[in-house]
Design an enzyme around this catalytic site. Structure first.
Site, short mmCIF file in Angstrom:
data_model
loop_
_atom_site.label_atom_id
_atom_site.label_comp_id
_atom_site.label_asym_id
_atom_site.label_seq_id
_atom_site.Cartn_x
_atom_site.Cartn_y
_atom_site.Cartn_z
N PHE A 12 40.12 10.89 23.83
CA PHE A 12 40.58 12.22 23.46
C PHE A 12 39.92 12.74 22.18
CE2 PHE A 12 44.56 14.28 21.40
CZ PHE A 12 44.15 15.55 21.72
N TYR A 153 50.89 -2.30 16.83
CA TYR A 153 49.85 -1.25 16.77
C TYR A 153 49.60 -0.87 15.31
CZ TYR A 153 48.01 3.52 16.79
OH TYR A 153 47.27 4.65 16.54
N LYS A 157 46.22 -1.58 12.76
CA LYS A 157 45.51 -0.51 12.06
C LYS A 157 45.50 -0.78 10.55
CE LYS A 157 44.18 2.35 15.31
NZ LYS A 157 42.75 2.65 15.49
#
Length: 337
Positions: A12, A153, A157
């Site tokens: 995206f 997640y 990161k």
């Protein structure tokens, strides 16, 4: 012509960034794993559009495959690397945490190694507002501690931020990490709330609204986001000689050419108001299924984007009414609904 290697160009955000850089005259090498986390046909369509530009080339491979990534990087000889690829999705990390370690930690290490080897002018990498975790003081600033991630997640990161800092310090590798805040827009991912809500409403299916809609997000339109990244490419961090080189509010490391930058709209929007705008754009009411908050979800995110403006003079500003209308127009056209 500056040569930029972008990971995640069939994704995206990578797709939109590649479009912008090509328009601005860059030569772009894309790299994407084409994983089946969501509809591969959508990813192929994005790459197909980019490949219409002669200054774009695409390569497929997983970031975990260091030999493959090195082959692409060595063949292209990038001036700049923008690392956007990775395993996305907060909720999926509850089901398949290993995918996040493989892609977001091991894969990111391979990208950093390539950046070090090629001595790129600037390495830019995607982080997330999720690293702020349990922080409750808002708006979130880059200088706030971010030591309480609430999902694997977010933890992966944050690991990328820490690893990149060590590389910046050890190898004098100018590095900018950007923390994204709830990105949405045309060509969006099918696992994201806006996509799921629009699809369900048009199909007369109920939508799941977590925490009974009492959630707040800093919704950032994708074209605003990639404009911020484009401008940050030119804002190369330099290792400071002393505290006097670090401006008030700057997240520049005292020991490395390394900086963290929020890219957000600086506006807190209630989820229920977001859904109201979707209904308005569609001209149709949702069947609402109110639910408890999900494990790992944070009730609110909200960016302080002063540093982005300080570095680039730019401030994202697309409001949700306009952004949702643009997404709905794309969705109806793409899916012929």
């Amino acid at each position: 012509m500056q040569r930029v290697l972008i990971t995640g160009t069939a994704g995206f955000i990578g797709f939109h960034l590649a479009q912008l850089l090509l328009k601005d005259g860059f030569q772009v090498q894309g790299f994407d794993g084409m994983t089946d986390y969501y509809d591969v046909a959508l990813k192929q369509r994005r790459h197909g559009i980019l490949l219409q530009n002669p200054n774009f080339a695409a390569a497929e491979g997983l970031l975990e495959d260091q030999a493959r990534f090195d082959q692409v990087a060595d063949g292209f000889q990038p001036d700049v690397i923008v690392h956007l690829a990775g395993q996305a999705g907060v909720r999926y990390s509850l089901e398949n945490p290993r995918a996040y370690i493989d892609s977001n930690v091991v894969g990111t290490f391979h990208v950093m190694e390539a950046a070090r080897r090629h001595q790129v002018q600037h390495l830019l990498m995607a982080s997330t507002s999720s690293v702020y975790g349990a922080n409750t003081d808002m708006p979130f600033a880059e200088t706030d501690k971010a030591d309480t991630p609430m999902t694997i997640y977010a933890a992966t990161k944050k690991a990328g931020e820490a690893m990149s800092h060590s590389y910046a310090h050890l190898y004098d590798l100018p590095t900018t990490m950007f923390r994204f805040f709830t990105v949405y827009g045309a060509w969006g991912r099918p696992d994201m709330a806006l996509f799921k809500f629009v699809d369900a409403i048009l199909e007369d299916r109920p939508i799941d609204i977590y925490n009974h809609g009492d959630m707040y997000r800093d919704f950032t339109y994708v074209t605003d986001l990639v404009r911020g990244i484009r401008l940050l490419i030119d804002a190369v961090p330099e290792r400071p000689q002393g505290p006097q080189d670090i401006a008030q509010g700057d997240s520049l490391s005292p020991v490395a050419p390394h900086r963290v930058v929020n890219i957000g709209n600086s506006t807190k929007v209630r989820l229920l108001d977001f859904i109201d705008e979707i209904e308005s754009a569609l001209g149709k009411k949702a069947i609402r299924n109110y639910m408890e908050i999900q494990a790992g979800d944070v009730p609110a995110t909200w960016a302080n984007a002063d540093l982005l403006q300080q570095l680039t003079g730019y401030q994202p500003q697309t409001d949700v009414k306009e952004g949702i209308a643009q997404f709905v127009a794309w969705f109806r056209d793409y899916y012929e609904k």
